[in-house]
Design an enzyme around this catalytic site. Structure first.
Site, PDB file in Angstrom:
ATOM      1  N   SER A 158      -0.673  10.631  -4.710  1.00 19.59           N
ATOM      2  CA  SER A 158       0.250   9.530  -4.498  1.00 19.59           C
ATOM      3  C   SER A 158       0.734   8.972  -5.838  1.00 19.59           C
ATOM      4  O   SER A 158       1.377   9.697  -6.598  1.00 19.59           O
ATOM      5  CB  SER A 158      -0.424   8.456  -3.635  1.00 19.59           C
ATOM      6  OG  SER A 158       0.510   7.538  -3.137  1.00 19.59           O
ATOM      7  N   HIS A 177      -1.808  10.802   4.735  1.00 21.53           N
ATOM      8  CA  HIS A 177      -1.877  10.424   3.321  1.00 21.53           C
ATOM      9  C   HIS A 177      -3.316  10.195   2.834  1.00 21.53           C
ATOM     10  O   HIS A 177      -3.530   9.842   1.683  1.00 21.53           O
ATOM     11  CB  HIS A 177      -1.071   9.137   3.106  1.00 21.53           C
ATOM     12  CG  HIS A 177      -0.669   8.864   1.689  1.00 21.53           C
ATOM     13  ND1 HIS A 177       0.273   9.612   1.002  1.00 21.53           N
ATOM     14  CD2 HIS A 177      -1.079   7.895   0.809  1.00 21.53           C
ATOM     15  CE1 HIS A 177       0.434   9.128  -0.215  1.00 21.53           C
ATOM     16  NE2 HIS A 177      -0.381   8.086  -0.370  1.00 21.53           N
ATOM     17  N   ASP A 237       2.476  12.184   7.022  1.00 24.75           N
ATOM     18  CA  ASP A 237       2.304  11.108   6.052  1.00 24.75           C
ATOM     19  C   ASP A 237       3.334  10.011   6.317  1.00 24.75           C
ATOM     20  O   ASP A 237       4.540  10.256   6.244  1.00 24.75           O
ATOM     21  CB  ASP A 237       2.478  11.688   4.643  1.00 24.75           C
ATOM     22  CG  ASP A 237       2.073  10.729   3.540  1.00 24.75           C
ATOM     23  OD1 ASP A 237       2.293   9.514   3.690  1.00 24.75           O
ATOM     24  OD2 ASP A 237       1.548  11.208   2.516  1.00 24.75           O
TER      25      ASP A 237
END
Length: 279
Positions: free
Chosen positions: A148, A257, A224
């Site tokens: 991320s 995620h 995600d």
């Protein structure tokens, strides 16, 4: 550098340290996994950069990376995600996408952030040198990866310093901070309103301007919730295709995620880097 914890794992050692950072002007923690091969010689160093709200411990406890690191004989360095301490500025609104836990791996130029928020220099220069001075890691064989915000950091740092790393990879990276709300907020705060400065830390922009190519692996979960608004993986795919930058960008069906996603493909990422760091 003070040892805080030492835990045996897959015949190696999972270590945690505290130290005073000159670059960040504060006390910091970081984690380091040394595989059993480090007992007999220097090993390659993989640096992992974590995402928003994380510390160095999220990766250590959730990514299941030690097994693969021991198998391939690589060390894994996990820094924190921002400077820390009572004197360190935080988001005045208390939000989680700016300030503590959200350093975005840039060198801030704007007040009040510039006094401490220099995560780019910390990751690239200070921390690897500190580790190599006291542990058997080979800085001529380095790779970098992350998740991320940390995926953004790993890709941009490697793209800006291809002579320093053998390979780069990312899980669900923020691919185009120039084009997403997280990037707009962080870059405006840390770097000011000059978008040319922002572009110096945008993976898509850096790919288009790259003259030296490193092996790149990116995994993105199709489920995600941040994919469309914040991560924008298709923009990185387009930038690589348009510029001829060789990259393996994989959409992983139904993954989200979380660290469940990261742990599912961690062995492949460690093997990918280990293969490029062998010689």
């Amino acid at each position: 550098m003070q040892l805080v914890a030492s835990i045996k794992s897959f015949a190696g050692q999972q270590l945690r340290f505290e130290h005073r950072s000159t670059v960040l002007n504060c006390d910091m923690h970081f984690s380091l996994y040394l595989p059993p091969q480090a007992e007999t010689g220097a090993v390659p160093l993989l640096t992992w950069l974590s995402g928003l709200t994380c510390t160095d411990e999220n990766f250590v406890q959730k990514a299941c990376a030690q097994r693969a690191a021991a198998e391939h004989g690589v060390a894994i360095l996990a820094p924190d995600t921002s400077p820390r301490g009572e004197s360190v500025a935080d988001d005045p609104d208390g939000s989680w996408d700016m300030g503590l836990g959200a350093g975005f791996y840039v060198n801030a130029t704007q007040a009040p952030w510039a006094e401490h928020y220099r995560m780019y220099d910390y990751v690239l220069e200070e921390l690897p040198a500190l580790v190599a001075a006291q542990h058997p890691v080979d800085l001529s064989r380095q790779s970098i990866f992350g998740h991320s915000m940390g995926g953004h950091g790993a890709l941009t740092i490697a793209l800006k310093n291809p002579q320093r790393y053998r390979s780069m990879s990312a899980f669900a990276p923020i691919c185009a901070p120039l084009e997403c709300p997280w990037g707009h907020k962080a870059f405006a705060g840390y770097l000011g309103e000059d978008r040319q400065r922002w572009a110096e830390h945008d993976s898509c922009t850096l790919v288009r301007g790259a003259t030296q190519h490193l092996p790149m692996l990116v995994d993105q979960g199709s489920a995600d919730s941040f994919l469309q608004e914040q991560l924008k993986t298709p923009l990185l795919e387009s930038a690589c295709a348009e510029s001829g930058y060789p990259a393996m960008i994989r959409m992983q069906e139904a993954y989200d995620h979380s660290y469940f996603f990261i742990a599912s493909f961690m062995d492949e990422h460690v093997a990918f880097h280990a293969g490029h760091c062998k010689s």
